[in-house]
Each structure stands twice: as structure tokens, then as C-alpha cells.
Scaffold this motif. Structure first.
Motif, PDB file in Angstrom:
ATOM      1  N   VAL A 122       2.892  -4.505   3.307  1.00 40.13           N
ATOM      2  CA  VAL A 122       3.818  -3.404   3.526  1.00 40.13           C
ATOM      3  C   VAL A 122       3.058  -2.112   3.268  1.00 40.13           C
ATOM      4  O   VAL A 122       2.479  -1.929   2.188  1.00 40.13           O
ATOM      5  N   CYS A 123       3.041  -1.240   4.259  1.00 39.35           N
ATOM      6  CA  CYS A 123       2.328   0.033   4.164  1.00 39.35           C
ATOM      7  C   CYS A 123       3.349   1.153   4.121  1.00 39.35           C
ATOM      8  O   CYS A 123       4.095   1.346   5.090  1.00 39.35           O
ATOM      9  N   LEU A 124       3.394   1.871   3.027  1.00 41.13           N
ATOM     10  CA  LEU A 124       4.263   3.029   2.896  1.00 41.13           C
ATOM     11  C   LEU A 124       3.444   4.300   3.036  1.00 41.13           C
ATOM     12  O   LEU A 124       2.217   4.269   2.915  1.00 41.13           O
ATOM     13  N   PHE A 138       0.845  -1.184   0.000  1.00 37.44           N
ATOM     14  CA  PHE A 138       0.000   0.000   0.000  1.00 37.44           C
ATOM     15  C   PHE A 138       0.887   1.242   0.000  1.00 37.44           C
ATOM     16  O   PHE A 138       1.927   1.269   0.658  1.00 37.44           O
ATOM     17  N   GLY A 139       0.455   2.277  -0.695  1.00 38.62           N
ATOM     18  CA  GLY A 139       1.221   3.519  -0.712  1.00 38.62           C
ATOM     19  C   GLY A 139       0.624   4.507  -1.691  1.00 38.62           C
ATOM     20  O   GLY A 139      -0.292   4.185  -2.453  1.00 38.62           O
ATOM     21  N   ASP A 165      -6.863   4.321   4.593  1.00 38.93           N
ATOM     22  CA  ASP A 165      -8.091   3.531   4.538  1.00 38.93           C
ATOM     23  C   ASP A 165      -7.758   2.045   4.437  1.00 38.93           C
ATOM     24  O   ASP A 165      -8.290   1.214   5.187  1.00 38.93           O
ATOM     25  N   GLU A 166      -6.858   1.713   3.526  1.00 37.64           N
ATOM     26  CA  GLU A 166      -6.454   0.308   3.366  1.00 37.64           C
ATOM     27  C   GLU A 166      -5.756  -0.207   4.622  1.00 37.64           C
ATOM     28  O   GLU A 166      -6.005  -1.344   5.070  1.00 37.64           O
ATOM     29  N   THR A 167      -4.892   0.617   5.195  1.00 33.69           N
ATOM     30  CA  THR A 167      -4.145   0.208   6.380  1.00 33.69           C
ATOM     31  C   THR A 167      -5.065  -0.026   7.569  1.00 33.69           C
ATOM     32  O   THR A 167      -4.973  -1.055   8.259  1.00 33.69           O
ATOM     33  N   VAL A 222       2.794  -7.309   9.111  1.00 33.13           N
ATOM     34  CA  VAL A 222       2.399  -6.002   8.596  1.00 33.13           C
ATOM     35  C   VAL A 222       3.542  -5.038   8.906  1.00 33.13           C
ATOM     36  O   VAL A 222       3.825  -4.759  10.059  1.00 33.13           O
ATOM     37  N   VAL A 223       4.192  -4.551   7.869  1.00 39.55           N
ATOM     38  CA  VAL A 223       5.355  -3.684   8.019  1.00 39.55           C
ATOM     39  C   VAL A 223       4.980  -2.266   7.618  1.00 39.55           C
ATOM     40  O   VAL A 223       4.519  -2.023   6.499  1.00 39.55           O
TER      41      VAL A 223
END
Length: 210
Positions: free
Chosen positions: A130-132, A36-37, A140-142, A159-160
Motif C-alpha cells: 500500500v503506497c500512501l 509506504f508513506g 523511491d520505494e514505489t 499494489v494499492v
């Protein structure tokens, strides 16, 4: 006597889910990481390089990368993974041009109308995330991912929260969650253990592969 619009929404959602299931079906036994980012991250941003290098490192270890198929961080991750190890779930928006050039014409791409069906596929099919840093859509996704894990609707997986060494994005997010959510009893102390905060590709790969 359901409303016609309600029926149209339900039919369209089921059609999108069916099409997405078909895209993912041949790769159901492959390990996948969703990234995600922000779609607005530019190619000269350190976060762009991080997303690209992380996806490349995971690809070397047998992981496929799933993204929203757009520009920015999503394009960077697909550049790193290569088209053969990329799956794209794009959203149709009037102000975006569609899927990025890497995945647009590939059979591992599905286009969706609704954000809720798109998020379902981005989360359901992956074994790590992976959430950037990003905007409203990224958060929202995170938060949806964390809600599903917090409530037991989704299995516990790595979950990073990935950030550039000099960036304060996730550090300030963590402070906000601690000061406002945790301090006021809105979450439990161990809810913060659902994620790890990393600033190097090596650390993130170790979290995911371990």
C-alpha cells in the motif's frame, strides 16, 4: 586487491541482510503487507487515519504490517496493526530519532544503515503493498517496487495507491505517468495495470485480500 571502503560497505550490507533475515524468519509463513508513506504526515491528517484503519482491518484478516518503523504513516500503520502484527525496518539517519515507540524495543525490529538493503527487506518479504502520499523516499520505494514487477524480478502482487477521497496526489501522479511516460513510449500501456487507485479502506482491503 579490493578497496578497503568497498569491503566495509559489502560487509556492512551483508550483516544488515543477515540480521533482517533473522527478524523475518519466524514469520515467513505469515501474510505481510508493506505500507509506504511519509514520515511527516501528522496524526490529524485523514491519511493517518486511513493507514491506521487499513492496517487494523488487514490485521483482523490475519495480515502482518511491515513499515519503515518511523513516524507519520509508518506509525499510523503500526498503531492499527498493533505491535504483535508489526515488523519494522528502520533507517539510521542523523535527523531522525530512530524507530517509533511501538516497535523500537520489540524483537520484530531491525535497524539498517543503507536504503538499498532496507528496500530489499520491505519488498522481498511482503505479498501486498500500500503506497500512501509521501515525498522522495516514498516515491523511491514505489518506483523500485514497480520496476521489479515490470521487469519480472518480483512476482505480481496487489499494489494499492491509497489516497484520501479529497486528495489529488495519486491522480496527478497517474496523469503525469500517462502524459509523460506512456505518451512518449517510455512504458507499455499495461504497465499501469500493475496498480490500483483507491480512496477507501474497504476497497483497498478487497484488492489485497482478493
Amino acid at each position: 586487491e579490493p578497496d578497503v571502503l568497498d569491503l566495509e560497505i559489502a560487509t556492512a550490507a551483508l550483516t544488515e541482510m543477515r540480521d533482517a533475515y533473522e527478524v523475518f524468519k519466524p514469520y515467513k509463513d505469515e501474510r505481510k503487507v508493506s505500507v509506504f508513506g511519509s514520515a511527516r504526515t501528522q496524526s490529524d491528517d485523514p491519511l493517518y487515519a486511513q493507514a491506521r484503519d487499513l492496517a487494523a482491518a488487514l490485521s483482523d484478516r490475519g495480515w502482518m504490517t511491515v513499515t519503515g518503523a518511523g513516524p507519520g504513516i509508518m506509525l499510523a500503520a503500526m498503531e492499527g496493526a498493533g505491535v504483535e502484527n508489526s515488523i519494522g525496518v528502520s533507517i539510521r539517519l542523523p535527523f531522525e530519532s530512530g524507530a517509533n515507540s511501538i516497535i523500537a524495543d520489540d524483537d520484530k525490529h531491525v535497524s539498517m544503515k543503507y536504503f538499498f538493503t532496507r528496500k530489499l527487506m520491505l519488498i522481498k518479504e511482503s505479498q501486498a503493498f500500500v503506497c500512501l502520499p509521501g515525498g522522495v523516499g516514498t516515491l523511491d520505494e514505489t518506483f523500485e517496487l514497480l520496476t521489479l514487477m515490470q521487469t519480472g524480478k518480483s512476482p505480481l502482487v496487489p499494489v494499492v495507491m491509497m489516497d484520501a477521497p479529497e486528495s489529488t496526489y495519486w491522480a496527478r501522479w497517474r496523469d503525469f505517468v500517462a502524459d509523460e511516460f506512456l505518451a512518449n513510449g517510455l512504458i507499455s500501456p499495461d504497465d499501469l495495470d500493475l496498480v490500483t487507485f483507491r480512496s477507501t479502506v474497504e476497497e483497498a482491503v478487497a484488492d489485497i485480500c482478493g
